[in-house]
Design a protein around this motif. Structure first.
Motif, PDB file in Angstrom:
ATOM      1  N   THR A  10     -16.385 -34.866 117.445  1.00 33.39           N
ATOM      2  CA  THR A  10     -14.950 -34.715 117.225  1.00 33.39           C
ATOM      3  C   THR A  10     -14.287 -33.974 118.376  1.00 33.39           C
ATOM      4  O   THR A  10     -13.190 -34.335 118.820  1.00 33.39           O
ATOM      5  N   LEU A  11     -14.947 -32.949 118.886  1.00 33.48           N
ATOM      6  CA  LEU A  11     -14.392 -32.175 119.999  1.00 33.48           C
ATOM      7  C   LEU A  11     -14.246 -33.046 121.246  1.00 33.48           C
ATOM      8  O   LEU A  11     -13.205 -33.018 121.922  1.00 33.48           O
ATOM      9  N   TYR A  12     -15.257 -33.827 121.569  1.00 31.94           N
ATOM     10  CA  TYR A  12     -15.199 -34.664 122.769  1.00 31.94           C
ATOM     11  C   TYR A  12     -14.217 -35.818 122.594  1.00 31.94           C
ATOM     12  O   TYR A  12     -13.533 -36.202 123.554  1.00 31.94           O
ATOM     13  N   GLN A  13     -14.122 -36.377 121.387  1.00 33.35           N
ATOM     14  CA  GLN A  13     -13.138 -37.426 121.148  1.00 33.35           C
ATOM     15  C   GLN A  13     -11.720 -36.887 121.305  1.00 33.35           C
ATOM     16  O   GLN A  13     -10.842 -37.554 121.867  1.00 33.35           O
ATOM     17  N   GLY A  14     -11.482 -35.671 120.817  1.00 32.36           N
ATOM     18  CA  GLY A  14     -10.168 -35.067 120.991  1.00 32.36           C
ATOM     19  C   GLY A  14      -9.836 -34.792 122.449  1.00 32.36           C
ATOM     20  O   GLY A  14      -8.694 -34.974 122.886  1.00 32.36           O
ATOM     21  N   ALA A  15     -10.852 -34.392 123.224  1.00 30.59           N
ATOM     22  CA  ALA A  15     -10.612 -34.122 124.648  1.00 30.59           C
ATOM     23  C   ALA A  15     -10.298 -35.388 125.424  1.00 30.59           C
ATOM     24  O   ALA A  15      -9.671 -35.335 126.495  1.00 30.59           O
ATOM     25  N   ALA A  16     -10.691 -36.559 124.911  1.00 33.98           N
ATOM     26  CA  ALA A  16     -10.437 -37.818 125.615  1.00 33.98           C
ATOM     27  C   ALA A  16      -9.042 -38.374 125.347  1.00 33.98           C
ATOM     28  O   ALA A  16      -8.634 -39.333 126.003  1.00 33.98           O
ATOM     29  N   PHE A  17      -8.284 -37.784 124.416  1.00 36.10           N
ATOM     30  CA  PHE A  17      -6.969 -38.308 124.057  1.00 36.10           C
ATOM     31  C   PHE A  17      -6.001 -38.367 125.233  1.00 36.10           C
ATOM     32  O   PHE A  17      -5.325 -39.387 125.438  1.00 36.10           O
ATOM     33  N   PRO A  18      -5.841 -37.296 126.039  1.00 30.84           N
ATOM     34  CA  PRO A  18      -4.887 -37.386 127.164  1.00 30.84           C
ATOM     35  C   PRO A  18      -5.203 -38.524 128.135  1.00 30.84           C
ATOM     36  O   PRO A  18      -4.282 -39.185 128.645  1.00 30.84           O
ATOM     37  N   PHE A  19      -6.485 -38.776 128.373  1.00 28.94           N
ATOM     38  CA  PHE A  19      -6.873 -39.839 129.302  1.00 28.94           C
ATOM     39  C   PHE A  19      -6.610 -41.221 128.699  1.00 28.94           C
ATOM     40  O   PHE A  19      -6.274 -42.171 129.415  1.00 28.94           O
ATOM     41  N   ALA A  20      -6.757 -41.328 127.351  1.00 26.49           N
ATOM     42  CA  ALA A  20      -6.437 -42.596 126.694  1.00 26.49           C
ATOM     43  C   ALA A  20      -4.939 -42.890 126.789  1.00 26.49           C
ATOM     44  O   ALA A  20      -4.534 -44.025 127.077  1.00 26.49           O
ATOM     45  N   LEU A  21      -4.098 -41.877 126.580  1.00 25.31           N
ATOM     46  CA  LEU A  21      -2.655 -42.061 126.710  1.00 25.31           C
ATOM     47  C   LEU A  21      -2.264 -42.383 128.153  1.00 25.31           C
ATOM     48  O   LEU A  21      -1.376 -43.202 128.400  1.00 25.31           O
ATOM     49  N   LEU A  22      -2.951 -41.737 129.092  1.00 24.85           N
ATOM     50  CA  LEU A  22      -2.677 -42.001 130.502  1.00 24.85           C
ATOM     51  C   LEU A  22      -3.017 -43.443 130.852  1.00 24.85           C
ATOM     52  O   LEU A  22      -2.256 -44.128 131.569  1.00 24.85           O
ATOM     53  N   PHE A  23      -4.130 -43.948 130.360  1.00 21.52           N
ATOM     54  CA  PHE A  23      -4.513 -45.338 130.620  1.00 21.52           C
ATOM     55  C   PHE A  23      -3.481 -46.290 130.031  1.00 21.52           C
ATOM     56  O   PHE A  23      -3.082 -47.273 130.678  1.00 21.52           O
ATOM     57  N   ASN A  24      -3.038 -46.028 128.821  1.00 20.95           N
ATOM     58  CA  ASN A  24      -2.040 -46.889 128.188  1.00 20.95           C
ATOM     59  C   ASN A  24      -0.744 -46.898 128.993  1.00 20.95           C
ATOM     60  O   ASN A  24      -0.098 -47.946 129.156  1.00 20.95           O
ATOM     61  N   TYR A  25      -0.360 -45.744 129.524  1.00 23.02           N
ATOM     62  CA  TYR A  25       0.859 -45.661 130.331  1.00 23.02           C
ATOM     63  C   TYR A  25       0.693 -46.412 131.663  1.00 23.02           C
ATOM     64  O   TYR A  25       1.579 -47.160 132.077  1.00 23.02           O
ATOM     65  N   LEU A  26      -0.456 -46.232 132.310  1.00 23.63           N
ATOM     66  CA  LEU A  26      -0.675 -46.886 133.600  1.00 23.63           C
ATOM     67  C   LEU A  26      -0.711 -48.405 133.479  1.00 23.63           C
ATOM     68  O   LEU A  26      -0.365 -49.120 134.426  1.00 23.63           O
ATOM     69  N   CYS A  27      -1.128 -48.912 132.313  1.00 18.48           N
ATOM     70  CA  CYS A  27      -1.202 -50.365 132.124  1.00 18.48           C
ATOM     71  C   CYS A  27       0.179 -51.012 132.159  1.00 18.48           C
ATOM     72  O   CYS A  27       0.287 -52.226 132.368  1.00 18.48           O
ATOM     73  N   SER A  28       1.227 -50.248 131.945  1.00 20.76           N
ATOM     74  CA  SER A  28       2.575 -50.799 131.995  1.00 20.76           C
ATOM     75  C   SER A  28       3.113 -50.874 133.417  1.00 20.76           C
ATOM     76  O   SER A  28       4.212 -51.388 133.639  1.00 20.76           O
ATOM     77  N   MET A  29       2.361 -50.374 134.396  1.00 20.67           N
ATOM     78  CA  MET A  29       2.798 -50.375 135.793  1.00 20.67           C
ATOM     79  C   MET A  29       2.163 -51.553 136.530  1.00 20.67           C
ATOM     80  O   MET A  29       0.960 -51.819 136.407  1.00 20.67           O
ATOM     81  N   ASP A  30       2.972 -52.271 137.291  1.00 16.90           N
ATOM     82  CA  ASP A  30       2.476 -53.437 138.030  1.00 16.90           C
ATOM     83  C   ASP A  30       1.472 -53.045 139.106  1.00 16.90           C
ATOM     84  O   ASP A  30       0.596 -53.838 139.474  1.00 16.90           O
ATOM     85  N   SER A  31       1.596 -51.827 139.628  1.00  9.19           N
ATOM     86  CA  SER A  31       0.692 -51.389 140.692  1.00  9.19           C
ATOM     87  C   SER A  31      -0.711 -51.086 140.184  1.00  9.19           C
ATOM     88  O   SER A  31      -1.643 -50.966 140.981  1.00  9.19           O
ATOM     89  N   PHE A  32      -0.869 -50.964 138.870  1.00 11.64           N
ATOM     90  CA  PHE A  32      -2.176 -50.654 138.279  1.00 11.64           C
ATOM     91  C   PHE A  32      -2.886 -51.978 138.005  1.00 11.64           C
ATOM     92  O   PHE A  32      -2.722 -52.585 136.948  1.00 11.64           O
ATOM     93  N   SER A  33      -3.684 -52.413 138.955  1.00 10.13           N
ATOM     94  CA  SER A  33      -4.294 -53.738 138.886  1.00 10.13           C
ATOM     95  C   SER A  33      -5.384 -53.807 137.817  1.00 10.13           C
ATOM     96  O   SER A  33      -5.838 -52.783 137.292  1.00 10.13           O
TER      97      SER A  33
END
Length: 431
Positions: A10-33
């Motif tokens: 649970t601790l490690y899954q919680g620590a991965a949340f910011p990176f999951a949100l960052l990936f979702n945000y980057l996917c909306s950018m055309d420069s993120f191939s």
């Protein structure tokens, strides 16, 4: 993994949340191939594995590498059999290491090693799911001619989606099984992130987790205040079994909700309005699990993606005794601890009895009051029978398993065995 070992995950899954949100945000950018997306997920998986497992992460990286090599080097018709044998052999050796520590050395296993085993079991799901897709033609692997003519850089480029799928960080330590087709479609798709939808979905998941944790804390206090499994007497053992199993279920429900939230935060959730036709569902439908009066339905809904994976991998491919083969393989996949072998055997017998009981009831119970009474009694039996299985699977010592077998709780698997023997002979008459 046992329920009490889920806290580090649970601790490690919680620590991965910011990176999951960052990936979702980057996917909306055309420069993120697309290539960068695969690398992001793969790099995140490696970093999360090293943080959670330490040196034991090598035991996850090696079979992932070997699986990709087998997929690219073997004929598609041979891929599944070879990868299945290698993956289960590797996982069994790691489980034997845990057995050696627990039963021979009489030492508590390392938390990092337990996390590695949990990740390895999930990796087995993805490896066998991918190999089945390749074998059945749902996923096209590189042809032999292209494999021989391609350069090393081209091989690595073709292998990147497979590596990324096997080790992508939102599903490395938990979460419903995601097929390769669904994973590939999500990575390929550039979809603007909807902050409002994402916020409300994650907020609802957070409220669910908070409520489950509050219930678990209250039930944990009641369980610790009363008699334990070793101290209970006669019919009081049934209440102890039911309350202890309730604590197990709340722990799993909370952990599965967190895993599902992490996948959603990364853009692999079920609420994003797209599907590959496989009808993806979360692992825990709590309402169905807690209200059903059928053990077979509980079995299909408990850890739903795993149950569906077992059905595809074993049950649908088994020629003789598919139900027994499925539960036997499930015990093997979980590690073949004595409690697991006994618990999954009881579970298989209970499912068989459940089919026979409800076939009999559909033929003979007609009045509404009798059907209501029947549903009430079978609901109580389902909850207590599943509670017995959970205690059997979760116990690690042979002495605790013996105490469970000698308690009043054993009436539930005993009744199932008797009903299977009595009703099996009449099955052909009903048909």
């Amino acid at each position: 993994m046992a329920w009490h070992q889920l806290h580090p995950l649970t601790l490690y899954q919680g620590a991965a949340f910011p990176f999951a949100l960052l990936f979702n945000y980057l996917c909306s950018m055309d420069s993120f191939s697309t290539h960068a997306r695969y690398l992001f997920l793969l790099t995140g998986g490696h970093l999360l594995a090293l943080a959670a497992m330490g040196p034991c992460a090598v035991l996850v990286f090696i079979p992932a590498l070997c699986a990709v090599v087998l997929i690219h080097s073997l004929d598609p018709k041979e891929v599944h059999r070879q990868t299945f044998c290698f993956q289960m052999s590797w996982q069994t050796l790691c489980h034997l290491g845990l057995h050696y520590t627990e039963y021979y050395l009489q030492e508590p296993p390392s938390p990092r090693f337990c996390i590695m085993l949990s990740a390895l079991m999930l990796l087995t799901q993805r490896v066998t799911s991918l190999s089945l897709d390749v074998c059945e033609g749902k996923v096209e692997a590189a042809s032999r001619s292209s494999r021989t003519q391609s350069s090393l850089s081209e091989h690595l480029r073709q292998s990147l989606p497979y590596f990324s799928y096997l080790l992508f960080f939102p599903a490395l330590l938990g979460g419903p099984l995601c097929s390769f087709k669904r994973f590939h479609a999500r990575v390929q798709r550039s979809r603007p992130m909807c902050p409002r939808q994402c916020f409300w979905t994650l907020a609802w998941r957070g409220l669910q987790i908070l409520g489950l944790e509050c219930l678990k804390t209250a039930l944990q206090g009641a369980v610790s205040a009363g008699a334990g499994v070793r101290d209970c007497q006669q019919l009081g053992c049934i209440y102890v079994m039911w309350s202890t199993a309730g604590l197990f279920k709340l722990t799993y429900y909370s952990h599965w909700a967190l895993d599902d939230s992490l996948l959603h935060a990364a853009g692999f959730g079920l609420e994003l309005g797209w599907s590959d036709g496989e009808d993806p569902v979360p692992d825990a439908d709590i309402w169905t699990l807690e209200t059903t009066h059928r053990i077979s339905l509980f079995t299909r809904q408990w850890n739903h993606s795993t149950a569906r994976w077992l059905r595809r991998l074993i049950f649908q491919r088994g020629r003789a005794w598919p139900l027994a083969q499925t539960f036997a393989f499930s015990a093997w996949w979980h590690g073949l601890h004595p409690g697991q072998v006994f618990g999954f055997f009881c579970w298989a017998v209970m499912v068989k009895a459940d089919y026979l009981i409800h076939t009999f009831a559909d033929l003979w119970i007609r009045s509404r009051p009798m059907r209501l009474l029947y549903r009430t009694l079978t609901w109580a039996h389902t909850q207590l029978a599943i509670a017995y299985v959970m205690l059997a699977v979760e116990v690690r010592s042979l002495s605790s398993l013996w105490l469970l077998c000698c308690s009043y709780n054993s009436v539930f698997p005993t009744v199932s065995c008797i009903l299977v023997l009595l009703l099996s002979g009449r099955k052909h008459k009903w048909n």
